[in-house]
Design a protein around this motif. Structure first.
Motif, PDB file in Angstrom:
ATOM      1  N   GLU A 335     -35.337  52.965   2.251  1.00  0.00           N
ATOM      2  CA  GLU A 335     -34.314  53.437   3.181  1.00  0.00           C
ATOM      3  C   GLU A 335     -33.176  54.085   2.403  1.00  0.00           C
ATOM      4  N   HIS A 336     -32.615  55.118   2.949  1.00  0.00           N
ATOM      5  CA  HIS A 336     -31.494  55.810   2.310  1.00  0.00           C
ATOM      6  C   HIS A 336     -30.181  55.320   2.904  1.00  0.00           C
ATOM      7  N   ALA A 337     -29.342  54.796   2.049  1.00  0.00           N
ATOM      8  CA  ALA A 337     -28.036  54.315   2.493  1.00  0.00           C
ATOM      9  C   ALA A 337     -27.146  55.507   2.825  1.00  0.00           C
ATOM     10  N   ILE A 338     -25.992  55.219   3.392  1.00  0.00           N
ATOM     11  CA  ILE A 338     -25.047  56.269   3.730  1.00  0.00           C
ATOM     12  C   ILE A 338     -24.695  57.055   2.463  1.00  0.00           C
ATOM     13  N   GLY A 339     -24.808  58.383   2.552  1.00  0.00           N
ATOM     14  CA  GLY A 339     -24.541  59.221   1.390  1.00  0.00           C
ATOM     15  C   GLY A 339     -25.807  59.751   0.759  1.00  0.00           C
ATOM     16  N   GLY A 340     -26.980  59.276   1.253  1.00  0.00           N
ATOM     17  CA  GLY A 340     -28.238  59.832   0.794  1.00  0.00           C
ATOM     18  C   GLY A 340     -28.924  59.091  -0.329  1.00  0.00           C
ATOM     19  N   GLU A 341     -28.286  58.071  -0.899  1.00  0.00           N
ATOM     20  CA  GLU A 341     -28.889  57.349  -2.017  1.00  0.00           C
ATOM     21  C   GLU A 341     -29.909  56.330  -1.502  1.00  0.00           C
ATOM     22  N   GLN A 342     -31.095  56.308  -2.129  1.00  0.00           N
ATOM     23  CA  GLN A 342     -32.111  55.341  -1.742  1.00  0.00           C
ATOM     24  C   GLN A 342     -31.640  53.937  -2.095  1.00  0.00           C
ATOM     25  N   PHE A 343     -31.951  52.974  -1.213  1.00  0.00           N
ATOM     26  CA  PHE A 343     -31.449  51.615  -1.420  1.00  0.00           C
ATOM     27  C   PHE A 343     -31.961  51.049  -2.742  1.00  0.00           C
ATOM     28  N   GLY A 344     -33.270  51.081  -2.971  1.00  0.00           N
ATOM     29  CA  GLY A 344     -33.841  50.748  -4.269  1.00  0.00           C
ATOM     30  C   GLY A 344     -34.005  49.274  -4.572  1.00  0.00           C
ATOM     31  N   GLU A 345     -34.877  48.999  -5.558  1.00  0.00           N
ATOM     32  CA  GLU A 345     -35.200  47.616  -5.937  1.00  0.00           C
ATOM     33  C   GLU A 345     -34.038  46.922  -6.623  1.00  0.00           C
ATOM     34  N   GLU A 346     -33.256  47.646  -7.428  1.00  0.00           N
ATOM     35  CA  GLU A 346     -32.149  47.004  -8.147  1.00  0.00           C
ATOM     36  C   GLU A 346     -31.128  46.422  -7.187  1.00  0.00           C
ATOM     37  N   ARG A 347     -30.799  47.159  -6.137  1.00  0.00           N
ATOM     38  CA  ARG A 347     -29.843  46.638  -5.164  1.00  0.00           C
ATOM     39  C   ARG A 347     -30.450  45.478  -4.381  1.00  0.00           C
ATOM     40  N   LEU A 348     -31.752  45.541  -4.133  1.00  0.00           N
ATOM     41  CA  LEU A 348     -32.433  44.423  -3.483  1.00  0.00           C
ATOM     42  C   LEU A 348     -32.312  43.161  -4.333  1.00  0.00           C
ATOM     43  N   ILE A 349     -32.571  43.280  -5.627  1.00  0.00           N
ATOM     44  CA  ILE A 349     -32.495  42.129  -6.529  1.00  0.00           C
ATOM     45  C   ILE A 349     -31.075  41.577  -6.582  1.00  0.00           C
ATOM     46  N   ALA A 350     -30.092  42.467  -6.670  1.00  0.00           N
ATOM     47  CA  ALA A 350     -28.698  42.017  -6.702  1.00  0.00           C
ATOM     48  C   ALA A 350     -28.339  41.250  -5.434  1.00  0.00           C
ATOM     49  N   THR A 351     -28.843  41.703  -4.302  1.00  0.00           N
ATOM     50  CA  THR A 351     -28.556  41.020  -3.036  1.00  0.00           C
ATOM     51  C   THR A 351     -29.244  39.666  -2.983  1.00  0.00           C
ATOM     52  N   ILE A 352     -30.469  39.588  -3.463  1.00  0.00           N
ATOM     53  CA  ILE A 352     -31.184  38.307  -3.515  1.00  0.00           C
ATOM     54  C   ILE A 352     -30.404  37.280  -4.327  1.00  0.00           C
TER      55      ILE A 352
END
Length: 405
Positions: A335-352
């Motif tokens: 999914e692309h967050a606001i501004g066009g950047e893909q959410f990505g695995e790194e942000r997923l890991i940080a949220t976990i």
């Protein structure tokens, strides 16, 4: 409530009477029956609150004898606290004590029973906890042949594909002394191609996550065939490689070479912690230890189901007690967050790693993680996104089979 006869024998008779009467009671009379029995022990202002499909609110079940009201948020309400912590919450008020009791059917949480009493003793607490468990069992049993409870849980109109997918799902939470699982699907009222399934057979926990290509009704139909083929092969005790081949053939024969399903099939020995899996086009599951993601379970992959891939290699990992494994579909990170950047695995890991330490149970973690990720993505959900969390606890459950003396 002190003037009401609530001896131990009275409580047993009340529960027995409720069970006997509920046996042949039509679904629409369950709520009035529960209200009647609770009033017999001095209770009033009785509400049965059911969790909505998006796992955000508790929705009052309508019925004669029950108190209507507005839906209550899971976060920030006393009923929500009882639900999230799976414990009884008591609130002292001017006219007595308001009690909120979680409705648990085994390890699957249905909602909350709320009742006001003049006063509360330990005997009252024991009786009401048992009563709440019986109410949960009744709701689950009657749910299989009525739409009443489905309608109460809906906060938004549900699409036809989502209707199909929800009818396929097992309970989204299962907990035993050795293993626990929890899942969640987004968007709850419009999910189409994502699905999950599991079964605990003896010492083997079987799990699958499926993401059918496309959107809408076509994706839901494709996922339905994939889940059906998976269950058929699993119940025939096929190995992981054979299971993949059976699903692949079923999809190809029904839909042809232009349709496919990405899938992840796992087997966990709940006695030893030995995990095996076949990954057919999914993101690699994440291994979580002590609330930190220590790595992805990469292994060898194979082609998505329906394309005709070769016999897959079985990957394996030995879990440590307390390890959690998070499987997810690509809609979560692509999914692309606001501004066009893909959410990505790194942000997923940080949220976990931010959400995990505050989550006591797998159900709480997967719910909090899903809602937090939705906020992190700016509320955007252009594709289905599914989370499936497994926690291996180890040990043996033999002691549970011993008679109580």
């Amino acid at each position: 409530m002190n003037a009401v006869n609530r001896s131990e024998g009275f409580g047993e008779r009340l529960l027995g009477q409720l069970l006997d009467r509920a046996h042949e009671m039509p679904p629409q009379l369950i709520a009035p029956l529960v209200a009647e029995e609770i009033r017999a022990i001095g209770g009033r202002d009785i509400s049965i609150l059911l969790q909505d499909y998006a796992q955000l609110t508790l929705v009052p079940l309508p019925g004669r004898g029950l108190t209507d009201g507005e839906p209550l948020p899971l976060q920030g309400s006393l009923a929500g606290r009882a639900f999230l912590t799976e414990t009884v919450v008591e609130h002292l008020q001017a006219d007595g004590v308001r009690m909120f009791l979680p409705l648990l059917d085994g390890s699957d949480e249905i909602g909350v029973l709320a009742v006001t009493l003049d006063s509360v003793s330990d005997d009252d607490r024991r009786l009401l906890r048992r009563l709440a468990g019986l109410v949960a069992d009744m709701l689950v049993t009657k749910n299989s042949y009525t739409d009443q409870f489905f309608r109460a849980r809906r906060r938004e109109p549900m699409s036809v594909p989502a209707e199909i997918q929800w009818s396929l799902l097992p309970p989204l939470t299962m907990t035993t002394p050795q293993v626990a699982v929890a899942g969640i699907l987004e968007p709850a009222y419009n999910v189409a191609g994502d699905s999950l399934d599991y079964a605990l057979n003896d010492d083997i926990l079987h799990l699958a996550m499926i993401d059918a290509m496309g959107h809408g009704l076509n994706a839901a139909v494709l996922a339905t065939v994939a889940v059906g083929a998976y269950r058929h092969a699993r119940r025939a005790e096929a190995g992981l490689a054979e299971l993949y081949a059976f699903m692949d053939t079923a999809i190809d024969q029904q839909f042809g070479p232009d349709h496919f399903v990405t899938a992840q099939m796992m087997r966990l020995n709940i006695g030893t912690g030995h995990l095996e899996w076949v990954n057919a086009g999914h993101p690699a599951p994440l291994l979580i230890r002590d609330h930190r993601v220590i790595g992805a379970l990469e292994g060898s992959g194979t082609l998505p189901v329906g394309i005709g891939g070769s016999k897959p290699q079985i990957n394996s990992e030995h879990l440590q007690r307390g390890d959690r494994v998070l499987a997810y579909t690509d809609g979560l990170i692509e999914e692309h967050a606001i501004g066009g950047e893909q959410f990505g695995e790194e942000r997923l890991i940080a949220t976990i790693e931010r959400v995990g330490p505050a989550s006591a149970t797998v159900q709480q973690m997967v719910r909090d993680l899903s809602h937090t990720l939705m906020q992190e993505r700016g509320g955007i959900t252009s594709d289905d996104a599914t989370l499936f969390l497994i926690e291996w606890r180890g040990g043996t459950a033999d002691h549970l089979a011993k008679p109580i003396l």
